[in-house]
Design a protein around this motif. Structure first.
Motif, PDB file in Angstrom:
ATOM      1  N   LYS A  51       0.824  -1.196   0.000  1.00 51.98           N
ATOM      2  CA  LYS A  51       0.000   0.000   0.000  1.00 51.98           C
ATOM      3  C   LYS A  51       0.867   1.259   0.000  1.00 51.98           C
ATOM      4  N   LYS A  52       1.967   1.219   0.732  1.00 52.91           N
ATOM      5  CA  LYS A  52       2.869   2.368   0.778  1.00 52.91           C
ATOM      6  C   LYS A  52       3.493   2.623  -0.605  1.00 52.91           C
ATOM      7  N   PHE A  53       3.820   1.562  -1.315  1.00 49.68           N
ATOM      8  CA  PHE A  53       4.402   1.716  -2.646  1.00 49.68           C
ATOM      9  C   PHE A  53       3.406   2.349  -3.611  1.00 49.68           C
ATOM     10  N   VAL A  54       2.169   1.916  -3.560  1.00 47.91           N
ATOM     11  CA  VAL A  54       1.131   2.481  -4.427  1.00 47.91           C
ATOM     12  C   VAL A  54       0.896   3.946  -4.076  1.00 47.91           C
ATOM     13  N   LEU A  55       0.827   4.252  -2.786  1.00 47.20           N
ATOM     14  CA  LEU A  55       0.653   5.651  -2.373  1.00 47.20           C
ATOM     15  C   LEU A  55       1.837   6.507  -2.803  1.00 47.20           C
ATOM     16  N   PHE A  56       3.047   5.967  -2.688  1.00 52.42           N
ATOM     17  CA  PHE A  56       4.224   6.717  -3.109  1.00 52.42           C
ATOM     18  C   PHE A  56       4.213   6.962  -4.611  1.00 52.42           C
ATOM     19  N   SER A  57       3.835   5.938  -5.375  1.00 50.50           N
ATOM     20  CA  SER A  57       3.788   6.080  -6.831  1.00 50.50           C
ATOM     21  C   SER A  57       2.745   7.106  -7.252  1.00 50.50           C
ATOM     22  N   LEU A  58       1.563   7.034  -6.663  1.00 52.31           N
ATOM     23  CA  LEU A  58       0.518   8.002  -6.982  1.00 52.31           C
ATOM     24  C   LEU A  58       0.926   9.406  -6.550  1.00 52.31           C
ATOM     25  N   GLY A  59       1.571   9.519  -5.421  1.00 50.68           N
ATOM     26  CA  GLY A  59       2.045  10.811  -4.955  1.00 50.68           C
ATOM     27  C   GLY A  59       3.098  11.398  -5.880  1.00 50.68           C
ATOM     28  N   LEU A  60       3.994  10.561  -6.376  1.00 55.32           N
ATOM     29  CA  LEU A  60       5.019  11.027  -7.308  1.00 55.32           C
ATOM     30  C   LEU A  60       4.398  11.502  -8.614  1.00 55.32           C
ATOM     31  N   ILE A  61       3.431  10.762  -9.127  1.00 57.36           N
ATOM     32  CA  ILE A  61       2.744  11.165 -10.360  1.00 57.36           C
ATOM     33  C   ILE A  61       1.994  12.475 -10.149  1.00 57.36           C
ATOM     34  N   LEU A 110      -4.493  21.935 -10.151  1.00 59.44           N
ATOM     35  CA  LEU A 110      -5.188  22.050  -8.865  1.00 59.44           C
ATOM     36  C   LEU A 110      -5.723  20.696  -8.415  1.00 59.44           C
ATOM     37  N   ALA A 111      -6.257  19.917  -9.364  1.00 63.08           N
ATOM     38  CA  ALA A 111      -6.740  18.576  -9.019  1.00 63.08           C
ATOM     39  C   ALA A 111      -5.584  17.683  -8.570  1.00 63.08           C
ATOM     40  N   ALA A 112      -4.429  17.812  -9.215  1.00 62.84           N
ATOM     41  CA  ALA A 112      -3.256  17.031  -8.804  1.00 62.84           C
ATOM     42  C   ALA A 112      -2.789  17.446  -7.418  1.00 62.84           C
ATOM     43  N   GLY A 113      -2.843  18.742  -7.121  1.00 60.26           N
ATOM     44  CA  GLY A 113      -2.475  19.212  -5.784  1.00 60.26           C
ATOM     45  C   GLY A 113      -3.410  18.675  -4.721  1.00 60.26           C
ATOM     46  N   TYR A 114      -4.702  18.651  -5.026  1.00 67.63           N
ATOM     47  CA  TYR A 114      -5.670  18.101  -4.069  1.00 67.63           C
ATOM     48  C   TYR A 114      -5.455  16.599  -3.903  1.00 67.63           C
ATOM     49  N   GLY A 115      -5.167  15.910  -5.007  1.00 65.30           N
ATOM     50  CA  GLY A 115      -4.877  14.478  -4.915  1.00 65.30           C
ATOM     51  C   GLY A 115      -3.630  14.209  -4.091  1.00 65.30           C
ATOM     52  N   LEU A 116      -2.629  15.070  -4.250  1.00 63.27           N
ATOM     53  CA  LEU A 116      -1.412  14.935  -3.455  1.00 63.27           C
ATOM     54  C   LEU A 116      -1.705  15.132  -1.970  1.00 63.27           C
ATOM     55  N   TYR A 117      -2.586  16.071  -1.661  1.00 65.03           N
ATOM     56  CA  TYR A 117      -2.994  16.283  -0.269  1.00 65.03           C
ATOM     57  C   TYR A 117      -3.705  15.039   0.285  1.00 65.03           C
ATOM     58  N   LEU A 118      -4.617  14.444  -0.496  1.00 69.45           N
ATOM     59  CA  LEU A 118      -5.326  13.249  -0.034  1.00 69.45           C
ATOM     60  C   LEU A 118      -4.368  12.074   0.156  1.00 69.45           C
ATOM     61  N   ILE A 119      -3.397  11.937  -0.740  1.00 70.63           N
ATOM     62  CA  ILE A 119      -2.418  10.856  -0.610  1.00 70.63           C
ATOM     63  C   ILE A 119      -1.573  11.058   0.644  1.00 70.63           C
ATOM     64  N   TYR A 120      -1.168  12.304   0.899  1.00 77.29           N
ATOM     65  CA  TYR A 120      -0.391  12.594   2.114  1.00 77.29           C
ATOM     66  C   TYR A 120      -1.208  12.271   3.358  1.00 77.29           C
ATOM     67  N   LYS A 121      -2.493  12.628   3.343  1.00 79.92           N
ATOM     68  CA  LYS A 121      -3.349  12.360   4.494  1.00 79.92           C
ATOM     69  C   LYS A 121      -3.504  10.850   4.714  1.00 79.92           C
ATOM     70  N   GLU A 122      -3.654  10.096   3.640  1.00 79.45           N
ATOM     71  CA  GLU A 122      -3.774   8.640   3.749  1.00 79.45           C
ATOM     72  C   GLU A 122      -2.464   8.026   4.228  1.00 79.45           C
ATOM     73  N   TRP A 123      -1.347   8.555   3.756  1.00 80.11           N
ATOM     74  CA  TRP A 123      -0.031   8.053   4.169  1.00 80.11           C
ATOM     75  C   TRP A 123       0.149   8.241   5.671  1.00 80.11           C
ATOM     76  N   LYS A 124      -0.219   9.438   6.167  1.00 87.50           N
ATOM     77  CA  LYS A 124      -0.076   9.717   7.592  1.00 87.50           C
ATOM     78  C   LYS A 124      -1.007   8.839   8.424  1.00 87.50           C
ATOM     79  N   SER A 125      -2.218   8.620   7.951  1.00 81.31           N
ATOM     80  CA  SER A 125      -3.151   7.811   8.737  1.00 81.31           C
ATOM     81  C   SER A 125      -2.735   6.346   8.747  1.00 81.31           C
ATOM     82  N   SER A 126      -2.181   5.829   7.644  1.00 77.38           N
ATOM     83  CA  SER A 126      -1.760   4.434   7.627  1.00 77.38           C
ATOM     84  C   SER A 126      -0.509   4.233   8.487  1.00 77.38           C
TER      85      SER A 126
END
Length: 116
Positions: A2-12, A74-90
């Motif tokens: 899950k961390k790898f997928v979140l990292f990949s999505l965050g990088l994109i 802007l959508a990518a920035g919001y997605g990056l915020y959601l990925i960061y929030k999910e990373w912190k919660s996991s």
């Protein structure tokens, strides 16, 4: 995994945000200019002044519409915020210390009892 997928999505998402930073700045500047032009349009007393501000406003609206790719940024920035929030919660759930209280960790205790 899950961390790898979140990292990949965050990088994109970060790369998309970085690629669209120019249009985002121009869109923000054009919205600010439109606000100023609107205020000056409302202050103008003469018809020629209002026509001039309206023409300038239409020119700036054209610039704003040409930078609509900024919405993707802007959508990518919001997605990056959601990925960061999910990373912190996991990571927060994994780093919680385990309690010895059998009522808090009932499933773990039950599994240990069934092993015996």
């Amino acid at each position: 995994m899950k961390k790898f997928v979140l990292f990949s999505l965050g990088l994109i998402a970060f790369l998309i945000l970085l690629a669209n930073i120019g249009p985002m700045i121009l869109l923000a500047a054009s919205v600010w200019f439109l606000y100023i032009i609107f205020k000056q349009f409302m202050k103008a007393d003469s018809t020629a002044g209002k026509i001039g501000w309206a023409i300038l406003g239409l020119f700036v609206v054209g610039i704003a519409f040409s930078n609509l790719f900024a919405v993707i940024g802007l959508a990518a920035g919001y997605g990056l915020y959601l990925i960061y929030k999910e990373w912190k919660s996991s990571s927060h759930h994994q780093s919680q210390p385990e309690s010895d209280d059998p009522f808090v960790n009932f499933e773990r205790e039950w599994a240990e009892l069934n092993k015996s």
